[in-house]
Motif scaffolding. Structure first.
Motif, mmCIF file in Angstrom:
data_model
loop_
_atom_site.group_PDB
_atom_site.id
_atom_site.type_symbol
_atom_site.label_atom_id
_atom_site.label_comp_id
_atom_site.label_asym_id
_atom_site.label_seq_id
_atom_site.Cartn_x
_atom_site.Cartn_y
_atom_site.Cartn_z
ATOM 1 N N ILE A 122 0.844 -1.190 0.000
ATOM 2 C CA ILE A 122 0.000 0.000 0.000
ATOM 3 C C ILE A 122 0.882 1.243 0.000
ATOM 4 O O ILE A 122 1.730 1.424 0.867
ATOM 5 N N GLY A 123 0.653 2.095 -1.007
ATOM 6 C CA GLY A 123 1.440 3.312 -1.154
ATOM 7 C C GLY A 123 2.597 3.082 -2.111
ATOM 8 O O GLY A 123 3.554 2.388 -1.781
ATOM 9 N N VAL A 124 2.512 3.643 -3.317
ATOM 10 C CA VAL A 124 3.597 3.493 -4.291
ATOM 11 C C VAL A 124 4.400 4.790 -4.251
ATOM 12 O O VAL A 124 4.168 5.735 -5.003
ATOM 13 N N GLY A 125 5.335 4.839 -3.297
ATOM 14 C CA GLY A 125 6.168 6.018 -3.102
ATOM 15 C C GLY A 125 7.571 5.594 -2.754
ATOM 16 O O GLY A 125 8.034 4.534 -3.187
ATOM 17 N N GLY A 126 8.246 6.403 -1.941
ATOM 18 C CA GLY A 126 9.628 6.100 -1.581
ATOM 19 C C GLY A 126 9.796 4.739 -0.943
ATOM 20 O O GLY A 126 10.679 3.960 -1.310
ATOM 21 N N LEU A 127 8.933 4.408 0.025
ATOM 22 C CA LEU A 127 8.966 3.090 0.645
ATOM 23 C C LEU A 127 8.299 2.046 -0.239
ATOM 24 O O LEU A 127 8.813 0.948 -0.431
ATOM 25 N N GLY A 128 7.129 2.388 -0.758
ATOM 26 C CA GLY A 128 6.340 1.410 -1.503
ATOM 27 C C GLY A 128 7.027 0.896 -2.752
ATOM 28 O O GLY A 128 6.900 -0.284 -3.094
ATOM 29 N N LYS A 153 -0.165 3.477 -11.582
ATOM 30 C CA LYS A 153 -0.291 2.090 -12.036
ATOM 31 C C LYS A 153 0.848 1.696 -12.962
ATOM 32 O O LYS A 153 1.470 0.632 -12.799
ATOM 33 N N GLU A 154 1.132 2.548 -13.940
ATOM 34 C CA GLU A 154 2.180 2.219 -14.913
ATOM 35 C C GLU A 154 3.532 2.061 -14.219
ATOM 36 O O GLU A 154 4.295 1.140 -14.518
ATOM 37 N N ASP A 155 3.819 2.958 -13.279
ATOM 38 C CA ASP A 155 5.076 2.853 -12.535
ATOM 39 C C ASP A 155 5.133 1.559 -11.735
ATOM 40 O O ASP A 155 6.159 0.867 -11.702
ATOM 41 N N ALA A 156 4.031 1.227 -11.068
ATOM 42 C CA ALA A 156 4.007 0.007 -10.249
ATOM 43 C C ALA A 156 4.284 -1.224 -11.092
ATOM 44 O O ALA A 156 5.032 -2.121 -10.683
ATOM 45 N N LEU A 157 3.698 -1.266 -12.273
ATOM 46 C CA LEU A 157 3.918 -2.423 -13.159
ATOM 47 C C LEU A 157 5.365 -2.458 -13.649
ATOM 48 O O LEU A 157 5.969 -3.532 -13.739
#
Length: 361
Positions: free
Chosen positions: A193-199, A224-228
């Motif tokens: 949860i949370g797509v950032g510095g930690l995520g 979403k694109e970054d997470a993938l």
């Protein structure tokens, strides 16, 4: 290099307005030297969310003046005669969010003896805004030099650049430790949860540890694109799908939450867990307590837990995995002289996904 050949200087927060870009460059007095210490010429220091919390006294009153920064990488320039490990002058080394504990001082507590120094019951000393066992004040890595007890100084593997290693020393280990502790690996379905510095570290390390399925979870679809690209197999945007909790119910074995807010939909997140699943909170909210989703936990024998950074040995393990699996954080290098602007931009959420300050050595 003799101690008289260099001076400890850095960006100092003088009050809670420092987080608004008002840090001041000043000299400071490091902890009194002990022969178990190492002095480091700082080449890189990551900017961590903890820095912002501390600069503004968000987690309680900060002991100003304070030099933040606990993702420190540089070169050892002075090594005490009783330093532990095999650190030599000229080695590339780093220090994370902790730089002292009772280990070796009070007769190890159970946690220190077990290599869990971050949970030391006597003295978990932060790398900044803390007090060392010898009474000295801890100052961080927005600086030219840093002094630390050698037990918390980590040699950086050759396979990782200094700029990439720096944010792993807090951001990386903060998510690696719970992933490792709660059994992330083959057969596990993991949500971050949370797509950032930690995520973004969470996604990469979950994949590096061999999880069968990794899911990025955020409010908006814009990451979403970054997470993938980071390695996630799928993505949940909670603001975009009113039925997200129902549509993804019982789909995960482990969730690591990196979000520092008390306003999270805890019942919905808990509904994503399958039988014996575990929700681990690593983000530390300033704005209040999290609710306990009791019914969702009870019905699936699920666990709700927390996790705090990692000890030196676990950091070494993480760095070796990162070197082997080519875990490469998404960073932007910024000159140390521009630290005030970088802090303001970090606060504004502009980092994608980690800022790293660098000294012109």
């Amino acid at each position: 290099m003799a101690a008289s050949d260099y001076k400890f200087e850095g960006w100092m927060g003088l009050d809670s307005k420092a987080v608004e870009g008002n840090m001041v460059w000043k000299d400071f007095e490091p902890k009194p030297w002990e022969e178990t210490d190492v002095d480091i010429k700082v080449s890189h220091c990551g900017i961590c969310g903890s820095d912002l919390h501390t600069l503004r006294s968000g987690w309680g009153p900060t002991a100003y003046p304070c030099c933040v920064g606990h993702e420190i990488v540089g070169v050892a320039v002075r090594v005490g005669s009783q330093a532990v490990g095999d650190i030599k002058i000229g080695d590339r080394v780093g220090v994370g969010a902790q730089s002292d504990s009772c280990q070796g001082r009070k007769g190890d507590c159970e946690e220190c003896a077990a290599g869990l120094e971050q949970y030391c019951r006597h003295s978990m000393v932060g790398t900044y805004n803390g007090t060392y066992m010898n009474g000295g004040k801890s100052y961080g890595g927005y600086s030219l030099y840093h002094r630390s007890p050698s037990r918390f100084v980590i040699k950086i593997p050759d396979g990782i650049s200094s700029a990439h290693a720096a944010p792993m020393l807090c951001g990386g280990i903060t998510v690696y430790s719970p992933l490792r502790h709660y059994g992330c690996g083959p057969g596990k379905r993991v949500g971050i949860i949370g797509v950032g510095g930690l995520g973004h570290f969470g996604i990469m390390f979950a994949k590096a540890l061999g999880a069968d399925k990794v899911v990025g979870i955020s409010r908006k679809a814009n990451k979403k694109e970054d997470a993938l690209k980071l390695g996630a197999d799928s993505y949940i945007a909670t603001d975009e799908d009113p039925e997200w909790a129902k549509n993804h119910a019982r789909s995960l074995d482990l969730i690591v939450s990196t979000v520092s807010s008390s306003k999270m939909p805890m019942m919905g997140y808990a509904s994503l867990l399958d039988l014996d699943g575990c929700f681990v909170q690593v983000g530390a909210p300033e704005d209040g307590a999290l609710e306990i989703p009791a019914f969702a936990l009870i019905m699936k024998r699920a666990k709700l837990g927390g996790s705090l950074i990692g000890g030196p040995n676990e950091i070494r393990e993480m760095l070796e995995l990162a070197a082997t699996k080519k875990v490469t954080p998404w960073i932007e290098e910024i000159s140390m002289k521009d630290a005030n602007k970088a802090v303001v931009d970090m606060e504004a959420g502009k980092a994608r996904y980690r800022y790293v300050l660098s000294n012109e050595l």
